[in-house]
Design an enzyme around this catalytic site. Sequence first.
Site, PDB file in Angstrom:
ATOM      1  N   GLY A 201       2.768  -4.445   8.963  1.00 27.58           N
ATOM      2  CA  GLY A 201       2.776  -2.994   9.159  1.00 27.58           C
ATOM      3  C   GLY A 201       1.588  -2.269   8.585  1.00 27.58           C
ATOM      4  O   GLY A 201       1.731  -1.156   8.066  1.00 27.58           O
TER       5      GLY A 201
ATOM      6  N   ALA B 112       8.926  -4.060  13.063  1.00 26.11           N
ATOM      7  CA  ALA B 112       9.151  -4.854  11.844  1.00 26.11           C
ATOM      8  C   ALA B 112      10.618  -5.236  11.674  1.00 26.11           C
ATOM      9  O   ALA B 112      10.927  -6.349  11.218  1.00 26.11           O
ATOM     10  CB  ALA B 112       8.673  -4.056  10.628  1.00 26.11           C
TER      11      ALA B 112
ATOM     12  N   HIS C  98      -1.414   1.316  -4.373  1.00 24.92           N
ATOM     13  CA  HIS C  98      -1.819   2.715  -4.186  1.00 24.92           C
ATOM     14  C   HIS C  98      -0.934   3.661  -4.976  1.00 24.92           C
ATOM     15  O   HIS C  98      -0.880   4.862  -4.695  1.00 24.92           O
ATOM     16  CB  HIS C  98      -1.788   3.081  -2.693  1.00 24.92           C
ATOM     17  CG  HIS C  98      -2.888   2.410  -1.914  1.00 24.92           C
ATOM     18  ND1 HIS C  98      -2.908   2.382  -0.538  1.00 24.92           N
ATOM     19  CD2 HIS C  98      -3.987   1.721  -2.312  1.00 24.92           C
ATOM     20  CE1 HIS C  98      -3.990   1.725  -0.125  1.00 24.92           C
ATOM     21  NE2 HIS C  98      -4.659   1.303  -1.182  1.00 24.92           N
TER      22      HIS C  98
ATOM     23  N   CYS D  31      -0.965  11.975 -16.105  1.00 25.00           N
ATOM     24  CA  CYS D  31      -1.667  13.123 -16.671  1.00 25.00           C
ATOM     25  C   CYS D  31      -3.162  12.959 -16.448  1.00 25.00           C
ATOM     26  O   CYS D  31      -3.762  11.967 -16.876  1.00 25.00           O
ATOM     27  CB  CYS D  31      -1.390  13.228 -18.178  1.00 25.00           C
ATOM     28  SG  CYS D  31      -2.324  14.575 -18.941  1.00 25.00           S
TER      29      CYS D  31
ATOM     30  N   GLN E 162       0.845  -1.192   0.000  1.00 25.73           N
ATOM     31  CA  GLN E 162       0.000   0.000   0.000  1.00 25.73           C
ATOM     32  C   GLN E 162       0.882   1.244   0.000  1.00 25.73           C
ATOM     33  O   GLN E 162       0.378   2.353  -0.142  1.00 25.73           O
ATOM     34  CB  GLN E 162      -0.905   0.014   1.240  1.00 25.73           C
ATOM     35  CG  GLN E 162      -1.845  -1.184   1.326  1.00 25.73           C
ATOM     36  CD  GLN E 162      -2.537  -1.230   2.667  1.00 25.73           C
ATOM     37  OE1 GLN E 162      -3.648  -0.708   2.835  1.00 25.73           O
ATOM     38  NE2 GLN E 162      -1.877  -1.823   3.651  1.00 25.73           N
ATOM     39  N   ASN E 163       2.177   1.048   0.197  1.00 28.78           N
ATOM     40  CA  ASN E 163       3.099   2.175   0.329  1.00 28.78           C
ATOM     41  C   ASN E 163       3.459   2.755  -1.035  1.00 28.78           C
ATOM     42  O   ASN E 163       3.548   2.029  -2.033  1.00 28.78           O
ATOM     43  CB  ASN E 163       4.384   1.736   1.042  1.00 28.78           C
ATOM     44  CG  ASN E 163       4.095   1.203   2.447  1.00 28.78           C
ATOM     45  OD1 ASN E 163       3.039   1.496   3.034  1.00 28.78           O
ATOM     46  ND2 ASN E 163       5.002   0.412   2.972  1.00 28.78           N
TER      47      ASN E 163
ATOM     48  N   ASN F 207       2.944  -7.065  13.063  1.00 25.91           N
ATOM     49  CA  ASN F 207       2.606  -5.661  13.281  1.00 25.91           C
ATOM     50  C   ASN F 207       3.085  -5.204  14.651  1.00 25.91           C
ATOM     51  O   ASN F 207       3.336  -6.036  15.531  1.00 25.91           O
ATOM     52  CB  ASN F 207       1.076  -5.500  13.157  1.00 25.91           C
ATOM     53  CG  ASN F 207       0.689  -4.159  12.576  1.00 25.91           C
ATOM     54  OD1 ASN F 207       1.249  -3.714  11.575  1.00 25.91           O
ATOM     55  ND2 ASN F 207      -0.258  -3.500  13.220  1.00 25.91           N
TER      56      ASN F 207
ATOM     57  N   SER G 235      -2.671  -1.196   9.392  1.00 28.69           N
ATOM     58  CA  SER G 235      -3.678  -1.122  10.461  1.00 28.69           C
ATOM     59  C   SER G 235      -4.976  -1.817  10.072  1.00 28.69           C
ATOM     60  O   SER G 235      -5.895  -1.938  10.876  1.00 28.69           O
ATOM     61  CB  SER G 235      -3.987   0.347  10.791  1.00 28.69           C
ATOM     62  OG  SER G 235      -4.557   0.987   9.647  1.00 28.69           O
TER      63      SER G 235
HETATM   64  N1  APR Z   1       6.841  -2.040  12.911  1.00 28.57           N
HETATM   65  C1  APR Z   1       5.710  -2.700  12.572  1.00 28.57           C
HETATM   66  N2  APR Z   1       4.480  -2.109  12.507  1.00 28.57           N
HETATM   67  C2  APR Z   1       4.432  -0.789  12.803  1.00 28.57           C
HETATM   68  C3  APR Z   1       5.563  -0.034  13.160  1.00 28.57           C
HETATM   69  C4  APR Z   1       6.813  -0.718  13.221  1.00 28.57           C
HETATM   70  N3  APR Z   1       7.948  -0.081  13.570  1.00 28.57           N
HETATM   71  N4  APR Z   1       5.170   1.249  13.409  1.00 28.57           N
HETATM   72  C5  APR Z   1       3.841   1.294  13.194  1.00 28.57           C
HETATM   73  N5  APR Z   1       3.388   0.072  12.824  1.00 28.57           N
HETATM   74  C6  APR Z   1       2.009  -0.333  12.491  1.00 28.57           C
HETATM   75  C7  APR Z   1       0.954   0.379  13.307  1.00 28.57           C
HETATM   76  O1  APR Z   1       0.662  -0.366  14.500  1.00 28.57           O
HETATM   77  C8  APR Z   1      -0.239   0.367  12.342  1.00 28.57           C
HETATM   78  O2  APR Z   1      -1.038  -0.808  12.532  1.00 28.57           O
HETATM   79  O3  APR Z   1       1.803   0.042  11.158  1.00 28.57           O
HETATM   80  C9  APR Z   1       0.407   0.304  10.961  1.00 28.57           C
HETATM   81  C10 APR Z   1       0.279   1.614  10.188  1.00 28.57           C
HETATM   82  O4  APR Z   1      -1.089   1.803   9.924  1.00 28.57           O
HETATM   83  P1  APR Z   1      -1.517   3.046   9.041  1.00 28.57           P
HETATM   84  O5  APR Z   1      -0.805   4.266   9.514  1.00 28.57           O
HETATM   85  O6  APR Z   1      -3.013   3.029   8.974  1.00 28.57           O
HETATM   86  O7  APR Z   1      -0.906   2.726   7.588  1.00 28.57           O
HETATM   87  P2  APR Z   1      -1.510   1.750   6.491  1.00 28.57           P
HETATM   88  O8  APR Z   1      -2.210   0.578   7.137  1.00 28.57           O
HETATM   89  O9  APR Z   1      -0.407   1.444   5.547  1.00 28.57           O
HETATM   90  O10 APR Z   1      -2.604   2.676   5.744  1.00 28.57           O
HETATM   91  C11 APR Z   1      -3.224   2.114   4.621  1.00 28.57           C
HETATM   92  O11 APR Z   1      -4.358   4.202   4.216  1.00 28.57           O
HETATM   93  O12 APR Z   1      -4.180   6.471   4.230  1.00 28.57           O
HETATM   94  C12 APR Z   1      -4.226   5.381   3.408  1.00 28.57           C
HETATM   95  O13 APR Z   1      -3.302   5.155   1.273  1.00 28.57           O
HETATM   96  C13 APR Z   1      -2.952   5.251   2.621  1.00 28.57           C
HETATM   97  O14 APR Z   1      -1.735   3.263   2.029  1.00 28.57           O
HETATM   98  C14 APR Z   1      -2.348   3.952   3.107  1.00 28.57           C
HETATM   99  C15 APR Z   1      -3.552   3.203   3.633  1.00 28.57           C
END
Ligand code: APR
Length: 232
Positions: free
Chosen positions: A172, A216, A106, A114, A88-89, A198, A174
């Site tokens: 990693g 991680a 994403h 464009c 998703q990154n 996670n 949520s």
């Molecule tokens: N190691 C492992 N997990 C971690 C760490 C770490 N050091 N630090 C944070 N996390 C976990 C948090 O506990 C959380 O569950 O990573 C997760 C990050 O969650 P989000 O910030 O919601 O990111 P993500 O799940 O990638 O969001 C998904 O949402 O906003 C949109 O498009 C954006 O791709 C993104 C999507």
Amino acid sequence: MNKIVILTGAGISAESGLGTFRDADGLWARHRIEDVATPEGFARNPGLVQGFYNERRANAADAAPNAAHQALARLQQDWQGDVIIVTQNVDDLHEKGGAQDVLHMHGTLAGALCGNCGHRWPSPATMQVDEPCPACQAPAARPDVVWFGEMPYFMEEIYDHLAEADLFAAIGTSGQVYPAANFVQEAAISGAHTVELNLDPSAVVSNFAETRFGPATRIVPEWVDELLKGQP
Ligand code: APR
């Protein structure tokens, strides 16, 4: 157990200094999603949106892959089977860490799109408002990032991989954004073993057969080492 499908989220890049979205100090604590991550926000204030992605593009360019990115690349190299990484990154830390054929559902900060003709090209480090498209010249360049309300990329290919998965891991993330949050159930329906790696339990932790909690950079290399040691 020879096809592994891995979904990663912002948590795998957190220890590379890129932060996350929903942690206390995350991006969504500092910016309103509707202002910087929707087509409507871009139409309303393109300068704000281009500035938001220019900052993230600069941060990602300065960031280094961490032990978790490198462990997944090692798994791809040494596993006797397919290892598909879906992320998703929008950063390129998986690639900087040696991973191949990463599916960026994403989009990517490295890409420009464009809004007029659909042409794609490598994004400039700093994208200006009304940046012209090199193909149709329209002042309609935007980051090639999937905004809320837009269709994620590679979905058909991803569902095909999930249908063939023997092992699915989410790292990693949520579990708050769909369709990615549903991949664990798609994989489980196909009989895959499922594991969540996670820092904290995700919103969909109950859908996983196995969970491993911690940073991680510690738990992903440990998990990869165990998988590789267990190979015949
Ligand atoms: N190691 C492992 N997990 C971690 C760490 C770490 N050091 N630090 C944070 N996390 C976990 C948090 O506990 C959380 O569950 O990573 C997760 C990050 O969650 P989000 O910030 O919601 O990111 P993500 O799940 O990638 O969001 C998904 O949402 O906003 C949109 O498009 C954006 O791709 C993104 C999507």
